[in-house]
Design a protein around this motif. Structure first.
Motif, short mmCIF file in Angstrom:
data_model
loop_
_atom_site.label_atom_id
_atom_site.label_comp_id
_atom_site.label_asym_id
_atom_site.label_seq_id
_atom_site.Cartn_x
_atom_site.Cartn_y
_atom_site.Cartn_z
N ASP A 44 0.83 -1.20 0.00
CA ASP A 44 0.00 0.00 0.00
C ASP A 44 0.87 1.26 0.00
O ASP A 44 0.56 2.24 -0.68
CB ASP A 44 -0.91 0.01 1.23
CG ASP A 44 -2.04 -1.02 1.14
OD1 ASP A 44 -2.33 -1.49 0.02
OD2 ASP A 44 -2.61 -1.36 2.19
N GLN A 48 1.19 4.16 -2.92
CA GLN A 48 1.00 5.57 -2.59
C GLN A 48 2.19 6.41 -3.08
O GLN A 48 2.01 7.53 -3.57
CB GLN A 48 0.83 5.73 -1.07
CG GLN A 48 0.81 7.15 -0.56
CD GLN A 48 -0.42 7.93 -0.98
OE1 GLN A 48 -1.35 7.38 -1.59
NE2 GLN A 48 -0.44 9.22 -0.67
N ARG A 52 1.31 9.42 -5.70
CA ARG A 52 1.49 10.84 -5.35
C ARG A 52 2.74 11.45 -5.99
O ARG A 52 2.68 12.56 -6.53
CB ARG A 52 1.56 11.00 -3.83
CG ARG A 52 1.90 12.44 -3.41
CD ARG A 52 1.65 12.68 -1.95
NE ARG A 52 2.14 13.99 -1.53
CZ ARG A 52 1.53 15.16 -1.78
NH1 ARG A 52 0.40 15.18 -2.45
NH2 ARG A 52 2.06 16.31 -1.35
N GLN A 117 1.13 14.36 4.59
CA GLN A 117 2.01 13.42 3.90
C GLN A 117 3.31 13.18 4.65
O GLN A 117 3.83 12.05 4.66
CB GLN A 117 2.30 13.93 2.49
CG GLN A 117 1.12 13.85 1.56
CD GLN A 117 0.63 12.41 1.37
OE1 GLN A 117 1.42 11.49 1.22
NE2 GLN A 117 -0.68 12.23 1.37
#
Length: 410
Positions: A44, A48, A52, A117
């Motif tokens: 995961d 990501q 991003r 983030q």
């Protein structure tokens, strides 16, 4: 379309900007499916990073990271680039290198209250470095909880793990995302400016040098038991312990730990036969220097050994060392010097007692994507010139680990 999804991307046939990344992914051996030994939570995070920072932000130097559930060198580099972006490194300056700009960013915004983030990346790094080892005999592993990666809450389980990691790594236990903790999570060298009480060198420790080490705060020094080259060889270093040197070290109030290395930078050195022969020589030299029983002697793997080479050569070499020590009555323990991966594998699969980690070789693939070995005793974090003509390796000496040599046999 499937590869887009597997890499964490949204497929859009009109979006050609991602197509070069997809072609590169098709041409490489990287996996974008969960492999049998992979972790879904790591996958995961990998997706990501791609979504991003490759597709969204478009960091020029960053390519798609694998999405196989394995924390590897490429994933570590992707994580570093993501951190650089979030601490405001300009896009065209992002390179995955833990340089002055990145360090300054982590000492600034990275050490404040984390949100969004940057908080996610810090907690991802925690998960990548899991488990931390809680003190005890035996040590108890403490895993980082996957649910703590994505929550906005400063949970007690997150704080407990950070403190455990800091204690295991022998950095200040603050429970906070300070610079030293960031550094320890991101690179094997960690905070290279942190204090350390251990060192090692190829230079004879005379009485005056021992006093200088003591005055500088060092408590233990690593020295080589032997050298395979004769004094007439142009590459001779004169690195071996000299007669009487161990007593000189002890008289100054220092301890020492013995290291053995013959051609440790060449794969051909590592065979069962050479391990047996060098183990026998190391035993003999240790007895000659009156090194007491149960001392750990570190055998060096002084290059970036791949997993295939560990299987084919490094493990057989250490099995030879182990057999030689057994043949000599198991007077001494054997340890391993090398990358995190080498140390962990030789300790877990052959039985090395302690690990001397070559942390300052932070670009080694065996130091990227691997946590500290559970049995680390020394972490070599910096090489510098202690005095003119006298270089030292600066080693963090872990509390409660290898005691080193503090007396000699009669």
């Amino acid at each position: 379309m499937q590869l887009y999804r597997d890499a964490g991307l949204t497929y859009d046939e009109s979006d050609w900007e991602m197509w070069p990344h997809i072609v590169k992914a098709l041409m490489r051996m990287d996996q974008f499916k969960l492999v049998p030994s992979g972790d879904t939570n790591i996958r995961d995070i990998q997706k990501q990073l791609n979504s991003r920072y490759v597709a969204g932000v478009g960091i020029p130097a960053m390519g798609l990271v694998p999405c196989d559930g394995i924390y590897s060198r490429d994933v570590q580099q992707g994580l570093m680039m993501a951190v650089q972006y979030e601490v405001d490194i300009p896009l065209n300056s992002i390179n995955g290198y833990f340089g002055p700009g990145t360090q300054a960013g982590l000492k600034g915004v990275g050490s404040g209250t984390l949100n969004g983030q940057l908080r996610y990346l810090f907690r991802s790094a925690c998960y990548f470095n899991s488990p931390a080892m809680l003190p005890g005999d035996p040590q108890v592993p403490l895993g980082y909880l996957a649910e703590d990666i994505v929550t906005d809450t400063l949970t007690s389980t997150h704080l407990d793990w950070v403190r455990a990691f800091q204690g295991f790594s022998q950095i200040p236990v603050t429970g906070h995302n300070d610079y030293t903790t960031w550094a320890q999570l991101l690179v094997s060298i960690g905070d290279a400016d942190r204090p350390a009480t251990g060192c090692d060198c190829i230079t004879e420790i005379t009485a005056s040098r021992a006093a200088a080490l003591k005055d500088a705060g060092y408590q233990i020094v690593g020295r080589y038991l032997d050298e395979h080259l004769p004094p007439t060889d142009p590459f001779y270093l004169g690195k071996a312990l000299k007669p009487g040197e161990p007593q000189t070290i002890l008289d100054a109030g220092l301890r020492f730990f013995p290291i053995f290395q013959y051609n440790g930078r060449e794969l051909w050195n590592f065979t069962y036969e050479k391990g047996f022969d060098q183990g026998r020589i190391a035993h003999q030299k240790a007895v000659e220097h009156r090194i007491p029983p149960d001392t750990c002697i570190y055998f060096a793997v002084d290059y970036d050994a791949m997993d295939s080479e560990i299987d084919s050569n490094i493990k057989p070499y250490f099995e030879g060392v182990k057999a030689a020590f057994e043949d000599q009555g198991d007077r001494y323990d054997f340890g391993v010097y090398g990358s995190r991966n080498v140390c962990s594998r030789i300790s877990g699969e052959v039985g090395a007692r302690w690990s001397l980690v070559s942390g300052m070789s932070w670009g080694f693939s065996g130091n990227l994507g691997y946590p500290l070995p559970a049995n680390w005793s020394f972490n070599q974090i910096r090489e510098y010139m202690f005095q003119p003509g006298w270089g030292l390796d600066h080693d963090v000496w872990r509390d409660g680990s290898d005691p080193g040599v503090y007396n000699l046999s009669d």
